[in-house]
Design an enzyme around this catalytic site. Sequence first.
Site, PDB file in Angstrom:
ATOM      1  N   SER A  12       5.426  -3.911  -7.386  1.00 29.91           N
ATOM      2  CA  SER A  12       6.801  -3.687  -7.511  1.00 29.91           C
ATOM      3  C   SER A  12       7.689  -4.915  -7.142  1.00 29.91           C
ATOM      4  O   SER A  12       8.882  -5.151  -7.441  1.00 29.91           O
ATOM      5  CB  SER A  12       7.387  -2.879  -5.835  1.00 29.91           C
ATOM      6  OG  SER A  12       6.804  -3.649  -4.669  1.00 29.91           O
ATOM      7  N   TYR A  43       9.334   0.090  -2.911  1.00 27.46           N
ATOM      8  CA  TYR A  43       8.957   0.705  -2.766  1.00 27.46           C
ATOM      9  C   TYR A  43       8.187   2.048  -1.950  1.00 27.46           C
ATOM     10  O   TYR A  43       8.504   3.188  -1.958  1.00 27.46           O
ATOM     11  CB  TYR A  43       7.377   0.970  -4.095  1.00 27.46           C
ATOM     12  CG  TYR A  43       7.251   0.395  -5.823  1.00 27.46           C
ATOM     13  CD1 TYR A  43       8.782   0.012  -5.820  1.00 27.46           C
ATOM     14  CD2 TYR A  43       6.343   0.720  -6.172  1.00 27.46           C
ATOM     15  CE1 TYR A  43       8.703  -0.065  -7.426  1.00 27.46           C
ATOM     16  CE2 TYR A  43       6.406   0.366  -7.704  1.00 27.46           C
ATOM     17  CZ  TYR A  43       7.109   0.151  -8.610  1.00 27.46           C
ATOM     18  OH  TYR A  43       7.891  -0.440  -9.868  1.00 27.46           O
ATOM     19  N   CYS A  74      -0.864  -3.160  -5.996  1.00 27.47           N
ATOM     20  CA  CYS A  74       0.410  -2.749  -4.839  1.00 27.47           C
ATOM     21  C   CYS A  74       0.035  -1.623  -4.325  1.00 27.47           C
ATOM     22  O   CYS A  74      -0.302  -0.491  -4.846  1.00 27.47           O
ATOM     23  CB  CYS A  74       1.146  -2.297  -5.621  1.00 27.47           C
ATOM     24  SG  CYS A  74       2.874  -1.410  -5.013  1.00 27.47           S
ATOM     25  N   ASN A  75      -0.385  -1.528  -2.679  1.00 27.12           N
ATOM     26  CA  ASN A  75      -0.671  -0.799  -1.917  1.00 27.12           C
ATOM     27  C   ASN A  75       0.280   1.274  -2.537  1.00 27.12           C
ATOM     28  O   ASN A  75      -0.358   1.565  -2.018  1.00 27.12           O
ATOM     29  CB  ASN A  75      -0.983  -1.270  -1.043  1.00 27.12           C
ATOM     30  CG  ASN A  75      -1.997  -2.436  -0.728  1.00 27.12           C
ATOM     31  OD1 ASN A  75      -2.851  -2.243  -0.111  1.00 27.12           O
ATOM     32  ND2 ASN A  75      -1.636  -3.698  -0.633  1.00 27.12           N
ATOM     33  N   CYS A 183      -0.432  -4.585   2.423  1.00 30.58           N
ATOM     34  CA  CYS A 183       0.768  -4.451   1.126  1.00 30.58           C
ATOM     35  C   CYS A 183       0.547  -6.097   0.990  1.00 30.58           C
ATOM     36  O   CYS A 183       0.096  -7.027   0.895  1.00 30.58           O
ATOM     37  CB  CYS A 183       1.573  -4.929   2.259  1.00 30.58           C
ATOM     38  SG  CYS A 183       3.671  -5.340   0.902  1.00 30.58           S
ATOM     39  N   HIS A 185       2.447  -8.304  -0.411  1.00 24.50           N
ATOM     40  CA  HIS A 185       3.600  -9.367  -0.077  1.00 24.50           C
ATOM     41  C   HIS A 185       2.402 -10.129   0.476  1.00 24.50           C
ATOM     42  O   HIS A 185       3.656 -10.946   0.896  1.00 24.50           O
ATOM     43  CB  HIS A 185       5.115  -8.862  -0.357  1.00 24.50           C
ATOM     44  CG  HIS A 185       5.536  -8.660  -1.252  1.00 24.50           C
ATOM     45  ND1 HIS A 185       5.195  -7.285  -1.802  1.00 24.50           N
ATOM     46  CD2 HIS A 185       6.346  -8.425  -1.498  1.00 24.50           C
ATOM     47  CE1 HIS A 185       5.638  -7.093  -3.345  1.00 24.50           C
ATOM     48  NE2 HIS A 185       6.969  -8.358  -2.813  1.00 24.50           N
TER      49      HIS A 185
HETATM   50  N1  DGL Z   1       3.609  -5.434  -2.813  1.00 25.88           N
HETATM   51  C1  DGL Z   1       3.438  -3.398  -2.248  1.00 25.88           C
HETATM   52  C2  DGL Z   1       2.639  -2.901  -1.973  1.00 25.88           C
HETATM   53  O1  DGL Z   1       1.209  -3.554  -1.213  1.00 25.88           O
HETATM   54  C3  DGL Z   1       5.259  -3.357  -1.682  1.00 25.88           C
HETATM   55  C4  DGL Z   1       5.415  -1.773  -1.713  1.00 25.88           C
HETATM   56  C5  DGL Z   1       7.253  -2.169  -1.735  1.00 25.88           C
HETATM   57  O2  DGL Z   1       8.140  -2.285  -2.425  1.00 25.88           O
HETATM   58  O3  DGL Z   1       7.734  -1.522  -0.538  1.00 25.88           O
HETATM   59  O4  DGL Z   1       2.545  -1.939  -0.752  1.00 25.88           O
END
Ligand code: DGL
Length: 259
Positions: A12, A43, A74-75, A183, A185
Amino acid sequence: MSSKNPIGIFDSGIGGTSIWREIHNLLPQENTFYLADSKNAPYGQKSKEEIIALSSKNTEFLLNQNAKVIVVACNTATTNAIKELRAKYDVPFIGIEPAIKPAAHRSKTETIGILATKGTLNSELFNRAVETYSNVKIIEQVGYGLVSLIEEGKMNSEEMTGLLNDYLKPMVEQNIDYLVLGCTHYPYLIPQIKKIIPSHIKIIDSGEAVAKQTKNVLEKNHLLNTSTAQSSQIFYSNSDARVLKDILGFSKEVYEKDF
Ligand code: DGL
């Protein structure tokens, strides 16, 4: 399909670069193409349908770049959309899910904490995994606001420290000995997290496991790049490319393009 084609990776936003790093460390000879859908981040609070639509759009962009496999870094996208992506596109997918399994197996206090997005924690895939580990108490916490701050380049802000304190202190009080970062991030927040939680609490994420799984999938599909030529690493963002460039911390080809 040629083994020289790139591994396509999307998130995301910029967080999936933590996964790109693991993949690049393990498979330096592979060409990679990274897509940050930062324009649509986060997301985490979107509906399943929206996440599937965005993940499909990202997949199609990467397929147009001749990606030989797709890593959903991305999880939130994995737990909400990978089943639909696998059904729709004829390319191998590698996804990422929170590392509850190793944490649940190793926990001595039988209490683990997980920090992830609302989309991940509410997903069917995640909740099925949780049911499997009923031997441990799992403290779930939504990381409201964390992804947005990272995407705005405010990783080291006071606001970030405040949110992390609010989310982590209750877990520490409940005696967790493992903290799962659910996540992609969040690995970038580890230095700050370590200032808040005591040192006996271990922090784990799934980055290394995803890199190993990517290697397995490439081998199985006879797509491992054995060329000794210098590999190419390309990064695309549909928002401010400087934020992506900053998190990478080195000069690579980073393009800003709406998609
Ligand atoms: N890096 C995304 C994850 O692993 C972030 C999700 C988001 O955009 O809220 O979930």
